[in-house]
Design a protein around this motif. Structure first.
Motif, PDB file in Angstrom:
ATOM      1  N   LYS A 437       0.625   3.168  -5.515  1.00 39.05           N
ATOM      2  CA  LYS A 437      -0.547   3.516  -4.713  1.00 39.05           C
ATOM      3  C   LYS A 437      -0.325   3.215  -3.233  1.00 39.05           C
ATOM      4  O   LYS A 437      -0.761   3.982  -2.359  1.00 39.05           O
ATOM      5  N   ILE A 438       0.345   2.120  -2.947  1.00 33.85           N
ATOM      6  CA  ILE A 438       0.637   1.792  -1.548  1.00 33.85           C
ATOM      7  C   ILE A 438       1.554   2.856  -0.949  1.00 33.85           C
ATOM      8  O   ILE A 438       1.369   3.296   0.199  1.00 33.85           O
ATOM      9  N   ASN A 439       2.530   3.297  -1.722  1.00 33.38           N
ATOM     10  CA  ASN A 439       3.404   4.384  -1.262  1.00 33.38           C
ATOM     11  C   ASN A 439       2.596   5.630  -0.939  1.00 33.38           C
ATOM     12  O   ASN A 439       2.831   6.315   0.053  1.00 33.38           O
ATOM     13  N   SER A 440       1.632   5.946  -1.791  1.00 29.39           N
ATOM     14  CA  SER A 440       0.808   7.128  -1.590  1.00 29.39           C
ATOM     15  C   SER A 440       0.000   7.027  -0.294  1.00 29.39           C
ATOM     16  O   SER A 440      -0.184   8.009   0.411  1.00 29.39           O
ATOM     17  N   LEU A 441      -0.456   5.831   0.015  1.00 26.31           N
ATOM     18  CA  LEU A 441      -1.234   5.619   1.236  1.00 26.31           C
ATOM     19  C   LEU A 441      -0.373   5.700   2.484  1.00 26.31           C
ATOM     20  O   LEU A 441      -0.825   6.163   3.538  1.00 26.31           O
TER      21      LEU A 441
END
Length: 479
Positions: A437-441
């Protein structure tokens, strides 16, 4: 009269230790000097002679006599709860009240002491009789427990600020001071919380940051982590974001108490609206049970050209249904192996992995084109239109332009993930999902990013299957 061993004065300490070792020293009685040469040591048995003790081969022979020995200081000490019950019962009698078993059972058996303020649980002093008696009663309680202020706590308020529900019973204010690892924390117990259980993480924080770093603390509170970063880690600057006015008051006071106010900037309000962007070498997200609503803010706060480290707090439930009792080492993940053996996730391959894990977007709702607004009662918390856009849909749309055949499917070796406790499969699964999720952000900028799991820290357990964890993520742009 008490049985005592009569020994030479110069042998008193040696003989007392030997008697203690063999279980014959009576600690409830005081030693007594009988003359310039001899001392009486109390013993636990009524012995008529030295022979009756059976210590012939262990100690030199001594005389046994019956001596009048005073009680020791420790034996005269009355347990505080018993003392409180006795003093209150006497006060009730003097006030013409009936000393009933129900009233005595309503007295506390334990309490917290914060300097001169004594804090009771919500199960103590619940009868209306106590409030009717008022200040004269509370004065007796203060004298008995050696304090000058009294308060009673209840559950944490659901006002969005996690404010304590504490009523001041006696005294003019609820401000107290607590010293933790050499740091002074001052706060009003009727308006703020202090979490003493996070001491291990506060100690770790004091050793993590490099001198001169800029740190963003998104949920600063009264300075739980802000102060260790400044006092012990030597951070060059800390940006503290906090929306609870009571906590802000305590935070500012604590900055001055610890003489670090010149290196801290306090932003008051919802961190999604007030936190600056492109400033941080390190971001702390110390909110539980989940800090997920702050992840977009944390990613935006990292320096765009060099990135930084995120410390993400969260409560993780063991035996999570998503694990299906399978070891998470058997889950396929789209990853590349990063430096120093740490598992890293490539942002170009995030979308496929999110689909594979059936991951929800950052607002915990399945994607429906656009996430619905979320509000929180009391706090007036509304996710702004710039933040509540579904990042999951964005990553899916971007993935249409990528070559799915370039995806590298491999397994992350859990032995490469450091943890201060034995690593559980659910902890690793949670860490992977957070990383995705952090990568997606982070992919919304011009650069692609590489996110590396540095460490999983177990802070404490709330129940057999609920653990407070901190995930350390290294986030770097691929320039």
């Amino acid at each position: 009269m008490t049985s005592a061993l009569i020994v030479k004065k110069e042998e008193t300490q040696t003989m007392r230790l030997k008697l203690q070792k063999f279980g014959f020293w009576d600690s409830k009685r005081r030693l007594k000097q009988l003359s310039a040469e001899y001392v009486a040591i109390p013993i636990t048995v009524d012995a008529l002679s030295w022979t009756d003790l059976g210590l012939h081969d262990r100690c030199p022979p001594c005389q046994v006599e019956e001596v009048d020995l005073a009680p020791s200081k420790t034996s005269r000490l009355e347990p505080p709860a018993d003392s409180l019950k006795r003093h209150v019962a006497r006060f009730l009698t003097d006030s013409g009240r009936v000393v009933s078993p129900e009233l005595l059972a309503d007295l506390p058996s334990h309490w917290e002491k914060h300097g001169d303020l004594i804090l009771f649980s919500n199960s103590a002093f619940t009868s209306d009789v106590w409030s009717q008696l008022g200040s004269p009663l509370w004065k007796v309680v203060c004298q008995c427990l050696v304090g000058s202020r009294l308060a009673r706590k209840s559950s944490i308020s659901a006002d969005g600020f996690r404010s304590p529900q504490v009523a001041l019973l006696y005294g003019d204010n609820g401000w107290v001071e607590h010293v933790d690892n050499g740091i002074r924390y001052s706060y009003d117990v009727t308006r703020c919380m202090f979490s003493i259980g996070n001491i291990t993480e506060k100690l770790r924080v004091g050793q993590m940051a490099r001198k001169g770093e800029t740190v963003v603390d998104l949920y600063a509170g009264i300075g739980y982590f802000t102060l260790p970063y400044l006092v012990h880690a030597g951070a060059g600057r800390v940006i503290a974001c906090e929306w609870n006015p009571a906590s802000v008051d305590a935070l500012r006071r604590n900055l001055h108490l610890n003489r670090v106010q010149d290196r801290c900037t306090v932003y008051i309000g919802d961190n999604r609206q007030v936190c600056p962007v492109d400033v941080a070498d390190r971001v702390n997200l110390g909110l539980i049970p989940s800090s997920e609503m702050g992840w977009p803010v944390a990613c935006a706060a990292l320096k765009a050209d060099s990135g930084g480290i995120l410390h993400i707090h969260g409560n993780v439930t063991s035996k999570h249904p998503a694990c299906n009792n399978h070891d998470t080492d058997d889950l396929d993940h789209t990853v590349t192996e990063g430096g120093q053996g740490h598992p890293t996730f490539s942002v170009h391959k995030t979308a496929a992995l999110m689909t594979q894990l059936n991951t929800a977007c950052t607002c915990n709702n399945k994607h429906v084109g656009r996430c619905s607004e979320n509000t929180q009662e009391g706090g007036g918390l509304i996710i702004s239109s710039e933040i509540d856009r579904c990042h999951f849909e964005h990553s899916r749309s971007n993935s249409k332009h990528s070559n799915s055949n370039s995806k590298v499917k491999t397994k992350v070796d859990r032995r490469n993930v450091s943890c201060n406790k034995k690593l559980r499969p659910e902890w690793l699964s949670w860490s992977r999902e957070v990383t995705v999720k952090i990568n997606s952000l982070l992919e919304h900028g011009k650069n692609t990013w590489t996110v590396t799991i540095l460490h999983i820290e177990h802070v404490k357990s709330y129940a057999p299957h609920i653990d407070h964890l901190v995930l350390d993520l290294d986030c770097r742009p691929n320039i």
